[in-house]
Structures are given as structure tokens and as C-alpha cells.
Design a protein around this motif. Structure first.
Motif, short mmCIF file in Angstrom:
data_model
loop_
_atom_site.label_atom_id
_atom_site.label_comp_id
_atom_site.label_asym_id
_atom_site.label_seq_id
_atom_site.Cartn_x
_atom_site.Cartn_y
_atom_site.Cartn_z
N THR A 129 -35.27 106.92 56.03
CA THR A 129 -35.33 107.88 57.13
C THR A 129 -36.43 108.91 56.90
O THR A 129 -37.20 109.24 57.81
CB THR A 129 -33.98 108.60 57.30
OG1 THR A 129 -32.93 107.63 57.43
CG2 THR A 129 -33.99 109.47 58.55
N LEU A 180 -30.97 111.43 60.93
CA LEU A 180 -30.04 110.80 59.98
C LEU A 180 -28.78 110.28 60.65
O LEU A 180 -28.30 109.19 60.33
CB LEU A 180 -29.67 111.79 58.87
CG LEU A 180 -30.80 112.20 57.92
CD1 LEU A 180 -30.38 113.41 57.10
CD2 LEU A 180 -31.18 111.05 57.02
N LEU A 212 -31.43 107.33 52.92
CA LEU A 212 -32.15 108.61 52.95
C LEU A 212 -33.66 108.40 52.79
O LEU A 212 -34.45 109.01 53.52
CB LEU A 212 -31.63 109.51 51.83
CG LEU A 212 -30.17 109.97 51.95
CD1 LEU A 212 -29.74 110.74 50.70
CD2 LEU A 212 -29.98 110.84 53.19
#
Length: 315
Positions: A191, A297, A188
Motif C-alpha cells: 500500500t 489501507l 502495508l
């Protein structure tokens, strides 16, 4: 991860293509017009987005993700499954509205949630099994409808099953490792850092368009900025978050994330241009829909999972 990332604020012409934001924008990001200089200013906007709402929603989503990720893994698994179901609903709705494509949503939603759960419980074998059963169920479900456009609808169903739940299941595969929370957090962070770095550099320095026919706001300078930010973030994450990780592995990981996130963003931009829409949904103020948050994602998840598997093992 939206169309306005990586460069100058979105031109009004793109929004008007889908029937949104028909006016022009002043350099400050507010609507222009005869009375633009009088009266109270509306909330600051960039690229047609309400920044206050976007920041608030972003912080709220981040809090939910982090709390569920580190408090109780099955709770985070439920968050992934919910995002998959809502994403499929948004994609199904837009395809029906713009292309008259009818996706068999019930089997796709149930099968999509099953992919996520089985990825966590049974690994990659569980994902493939759930994917196969989901496709078969979608084919059978669509047979209850009229035969016209059957092939078109089931082809779109296979695409939807792959694009949303199958790719999302790689997040659950990362989560299943002993240091799964740290792996998902790395995924996470990188990204988001890639997208943020691309936007910041592109907004300040962007001159050369990256893919003007797909996403006019993105620039080559922004791409280089995203790569740089992601590589630095990757080196720090693998050194301090990943068990057995090394900084040089993080450089490779960051580079791969920047590339996959870019391709994912451009891929959904292509879909939205084909559909003639600005956003996949309106569920998240300032962001659009769930699919507008998942665009970078989804394709990045299998890349991070595979590289971490190669670098430090399954955990």
C-alpha cells in the motif's frame, strides 16, 4: 494517501474550500507574498504539508507498527483497535460539525473494537457477528435521542461501522495466520509503495488528470507508476515473505493493491469534498488525522486477505 499524492502540489483553491491554507504557494512550496524572499525559510512543504513533521510522524508510526507486529501479535491487535476507535471519533466529529449527523459513538467504538478482536480469535464468522450486534446497538442507542433525522443518523451509523471497523478487521484476519506478521507487513508495504510510486511518477511526469473533480492532484501517469511499483514490490514480497507464495502471484497482488488503494483514496476524497474539509483531523502533524492515513489501507485490507487466501490458503 492524502489529497496531495500522485502529482503536483495541491492547489491553494482546494484548501480554501474548507477554510484552510488561504494563501498561494510559490513553486518551492512556501507561501508567496511581498516578503517571500526575505527572512528565514520555513520548513519545506509540499502540497500544504510540513514535510519535516510528516516524515517524523511517519517514522514514529512505522516504528510502533513494526515493533508491535513482530514482538507480540496482541499488541498489534490493540494498535488496530485503537486506530479504529480514533477513526470513528474523527468521522463522527466531522459529520456532526459539517452535516449535523449524530452518530452513536459509544456502541460504534465498542463494537468496532470487538470486530477487530473477534476477527483474530474467531475468524470471519466473528466479524459478521460483531458487525450485526454493533448495528443493532447503534440503532437502539440512537432511539434515546429525538426522532428527527433518526433514519439519516442510523444510515450513517451503518456506513461508519462498515467503513472503519469492518474493513479494518481484515487486517486482524491476516494477522491470525501462522505467518500473519509477514502477511500484514506485505499488505502495508504494498500500500505504501503504491502510494509512493504514484506520487513520485505523478509529480515528475503527471500531465493527464485522473479524477479532477474529486482529487485534482492525481494523474493517470501517477496511477501507472503506482501500479508498476506495487507489482514489483508484490513479486518480491510474495517470493520472500509469504510462505508458499510465488512471484507471479505478487504481480497480481500488486496490481490489485494499486487499484484498491486508488479507489480508497478517491473515496475518502469524495467524502471530504462533500463535507467541505481538507483533513479528517489534526492528530498527526503533517498528515492530518488517523482517517487520512487509513484511506488507502481500509479498502485494500480485504483485497489482500482474499487474494492471499486464494493463493496460499488461510495459514
Amino acid at each position: 494517501m492524502t489529497e496531495s499524492s500522485w502529482g503536483r502540489p495541491r492547489a491553494a483553491g482546494y484548501a480554501s474550500q474548507a477554510g484552510h491554507d488561504g494563501g498561494t504557494e510559490s513553486p518551492s512550496g512556501t507561501s508567496g507574498g511581498p516578503d517571500a524572499g526575505s527572512g528565514p525559510r520555513p520548513p519545506a512543504k509540499r502540497g500544504g504539508r510540513d514535510l519535516r513533521a510528516a516524515v517524523g510522524v511517519g517514522l514514529g508510526l512505522g516504528a510502533v507498527v513494526l515493533a508491535s507486529l513482530f514482538a507480540y501479535k496482541p499488541a498489534f491487535l490493540a494498535v488496530i483497535a485503537l486506530a479504529v476507535v480514533v477513526g470513528l471519533w474523527e468521522l463522527s466529529s466531522r459529520l456532526a460539525e459539517r452535516k449535523l449527523i449524530r452518530l452513536p459513538l459509544p456502541p460504534l467504538a465498542v463494537g468496532g473494537a470487538a470486530m477487530v478482536v473477534l476477527a483474530y480469535l474467531r475468524g470471519a464468522d466473528g466479524v459478521w457477528l460483531a458487525m450485526a450486534l454493533t448495528v443493532v446497538a447503534a440503532l437502539l442507542w440512537r432511539m434515546a435521542g429525538p426522532p428527527e433525522d433518526y433514519l439519516r443518523d442510523v444510515t450513517a451509523s451503518v456506513f461508519a461501522a462498515f467503513y472503519v471497523p469492518f474493513l479494518a478487521s481484515f487486517v486482524a484476519l491476516m494477522l491470525a495466520a501462522d505467518d500473519g506478521a509477514q502477511r500484514v507487513l506485505t499488505f502495508l508495504i504494498l500500500t505504501v509503495i503504491s502510494d509512493t510510486g504514484a506520487y513520485a511518477v505523478g509529480y515528475r511526469l503527471g500531465r493527464k488528470k485522473l479524477a479532477p473533480r474529486i482529487s485534482p492532484g492525481k494523474t493517470r501517469e501517477g496511477l501507472l507508476g503506482g501500479v508498476l511499483f506495487a507489482m514489483v514490490g508484490g513479486a518480491l514480497c510474495t517470493e520472500f515473505l509469504i510462505d508458499g507464495g510465488s512471484w507471479w502471484q505478487g504481480l497480481v497482488l500488486g496490481l490489485a493493491v494499486a487499484v484498491s488503494a486508488t479507489l480508497g483514496d478517491l473515496g475518502e476524497s469524495m467524502i471530504k469534498r462533500d463535507l467541505g474539509i481538507k483533513d479528517m483531523g489534526r492528530l498527526l502533524p503533517g498528515h492530518g488525522g488517523i482517517m487520512d492515513r487509513l484511506d488507502s489501507l481500509l479498502p485494500t485490507a480485504p483485497v489482500v486477505w482474499l487474494l492471499l487466501l486464494a493463493f496460499v490458503g488461510s495459514g
